[in-house]
Write an enzyme that holds these catalytic residues in place. Structure first.
Site, PDB file in Angstrom:
ATOM      1  N   ASP A  25      -3.659  -7.885   2.211  1.00 42.19           N
ATOM      2  CA  ASP A  25      -2.626  -8.912   1.793  1.00 42.19           C
ATOM      3  C   ASP A  25      -3.294  -9.251   0.493  1.00 42.19           C
ATOM      4  O   ASP A  25      -4.553  -9.322  -0.194  1.00 42.19           O
ATOM      5  CB  ASP A  25      -2.775  -9.705   2.371  1.00 42.19           C
ATOM      6  N   HIS A  42       1.621  -2.500  -5.109  1.00 48.38           N
ATOM      7  CA  HIS A  42       0.771  -1.659  -3.547  1.00 48.38           C
ATOM      8  C   HIS A  42      -0.010  -0.482  -3.934  1.00 48.38           C
ATOM      9  O   HIS A  42      -1.083   0.132  -3.829  1.00 48.38           O
ATOM     10  CB  HIS A  42       1.892  -1.344  -3.003  1.00 48.38           C
ATOM     11  N   LEU A 136     -16.209   8.636  10.962  1.00 51.75           N
ATOM     12  CA  LEU A 136     -15.708   7.405  10.758  1.00 51.75           C
ATOM     13  C   LEU A 136     -14.445   7.471  10.812  1.00 51.75           C
ATOM     14  O   LEU A 136     -13.562   8.296  10.911  1.00 51.75           O
ATOM     15  CB  LEU A 136     -15.655   7.167   8.907  1.00 51.75           C
TER      16      LEU A 136
HETATM   17  C1  FPP Z   1       0.332  -6.741   1.674  1.00 51.28           C
HETATM   18  O1  FPP Z   1       0.605  -7.441   0.029  1.00 51.28           O
HETATM   19  C2  FPP Z   1       0.495  -5.367   1.873  1.00 51.28           C
HETATM   20  C3  FPP Z   1       0.793  -5.117   2.163  1.00 51.28           C
HETATM   21  C4  FPP Z   1       2.427  -5.665   2.966  1.00 51.28           C
HETATM   22  C5  FPP Z   1       1.092  -3.600   2.113  1.00 51.28           C
HETATM   23  C6  FPP Z   1      -0.289  -2.432   2.652  1.00 51.28           C
HETATM   24  C7  FPP Z   1       0.022  -1.108   1.786  1.00 51.28           C
HETATM   25  C8  FPP Z   1      -1.225  -0.671   0.539  1.00 51.28           C
HETATM   26  C9  FPP Z   1      -2.243  -1.593   0.494  1.00 51.28           C
HETATM   27  C10 FPP Z   1      -0.696   0.572   0.052  1.00 51.28           C
HETATM   28  C11 FPP Z   1      -1.073   1.749   0.935  1.00 51.28           C
HETATM   29  C12 FPP Z   1      -1.696   2.127   2.021  1.00 51.28           C
HETATM   30  C13 FPP Z   1      -2.305   2.816   2.868  1.00 51.28           C
HETATM   31  C14 FPP Z   1      -2.943   3.016   3.859  1.00 51.28           C
HETATM   32  C15 FPP Z   1      -2.295   4.023   2.050  1.00 51.28           C
HETATM   33  P1  FPP Z   1       1.999  -8.216   0.473  1.00 51.28           P
HETATM   34  O2  FPP Z   1       2.582  -7.497  -0.676  1.00 51.28           O
HETATM   35  O3  FPP Z   1       2.946  -9.432   1.414  1.00 51.28           O
HETATM   36  O4  FPP Z   1       1.136  -9.656  -1.045  1.00 51.28           O
HETATM   37  P2  FPP Z   1       1.996 -11.058  -0.935  1.00 51.28           P
HETATM   38  O5  FPP Z   1       1.829 -11.722  -0.256  1.00 51.28           O
HETATM   39  O6  FPP Z   1       0.534 -11.085  -2.456  1.00 51.28           O
HETATM   40  O7  FPP Z   1       3.146 -11.049  -1.993  1.00 51.28           O
END
Ligand code: FPP
Length: 246
Positions: A25, A42, A136
């Site tokens: 997050d 992201h 893993l």
């Molecule tokens: C939450 O941050 C994150 C996500 C919804 C997406 C997670 C995805 C990645 C880390 C990218 C790629 C993943 C892989 C497996 C290659 P948020 O957008 O909710 O952040 P915020 O709460 O600060 O808005």
């Protein structure tokens, strides 16, 4: 056997968590703080994924589960949803050879229905390519919800009961656990959610029943190998009782 390299001398290599699960997050807030677009947050988050995979591989943690896209994330703008899936495909193409060379197996947890065709195809390719790898397991939770997982397990058990393959009085915790998306993984020992939010958000509700929870303030794109080591050190400090008194 070659002794495993200790990334952090504070870590007791005999008491590593067997399964670490992470709610990644804070990408959006990271982007905001750096005056970038959400999608760039992201992208930075995807680099963090590499760091934790490497750390788990180097330490010898056998299972890492990553919450990449929840059943609730469909509520985000179409632009962001499309960007996330594009990013995942890009990540797969960039990293899969090295993942495979490092004897890492990619697993999937979630509902296939509803996944964009390209994302599903790319993921299937990874699962197939790495299926015999043993160092893993990296389990990607995509279109995943903990309640959906339990509902899917219950439905499959009910179907077997209706077909006369099992009796209702045989349904117990062991049987339910055997119908989860990845039944062979051990329960989660350590669950980390970055960015300081203290919620489980429908992640691995069954498997995290006795997990230790950590909520570091670090935003996901800044979560590096040292952050993971710090989390493991904290996990090892905590006495784990499993409801008993030892
Ligand atoms: C939450 O941050 C994150 C996500 C919804 C997406 C997670 C995805 C990645 C880390 C990218 C790629 C993943 C892989 C497996 C290659 P948020 O957008 O909710 O952040 P915020 O709460 O600060 O808005």
């Amino acid at each position: 056997m070659k002794e495993r390299r200790t990334l952090d001398p504070r870590i007791d290599m005999q008491r590593l968590p067997r399964h670490i699960a992470i709610v990644m997050d804070g990408n959006g807030r990271w982007a905001e703080r750096h005056h970038k677009r959400r999608v760039e947050g992201h992208e930075a988050g995807a680099r963090g994924v590499r760091a934790v995979i490497e750390a788990c591989r180097e330490l010898g943690v056998p299972v890492l589960s990553l919450y990449a896209f929840s059943t609730e994330n469909w509520r985000r703008s179409k632009t962001e949803v499309n960007a996330l899936f594009r990013l995942m495909s890009k990540y797969i193409h960039r990293e899969i050879d090295e993942i495979h060379e490092n004897n890492i197996r990619v697993r999937f947890m979630g509902r296939w229905e509803g996944l964009p065709r390209k994302a599903a195809d790319d993921l299937r390719y990874c699962l197939e390519l790495t299926r015999n790898n043993t160092a893993l397991d990296v389990c990607v939770a995509l279109n995943y919800g903990g309640r959906a997982e339990l509902a899917d397990a219950a439905r499959r058990i009910a179907e077997k009961a209706a077909a006369g393959e099992i009796r209702p009085d045989e349904v117990d915790e062991t049987m339910l656990a055997a119908h989860l998306y990845v039944p062979d993984h051990p329960e989660v020992d350590l669950l980390i959610r970055t960015s300081g939010e203290m919620r489980i958000s429908n992640f691995m509700l069954w498997q995290a029943s006795y997990a230790e929870f950590l909520f570091p303030e670090t935003l996901w794109p800044d979560f590096d190998k040292q952050c993971l080591c710090d989390a493991i050190v904290e996990y090892q400090r905590r006495a784990r009782r499993f409801g008993g008194r030892t």
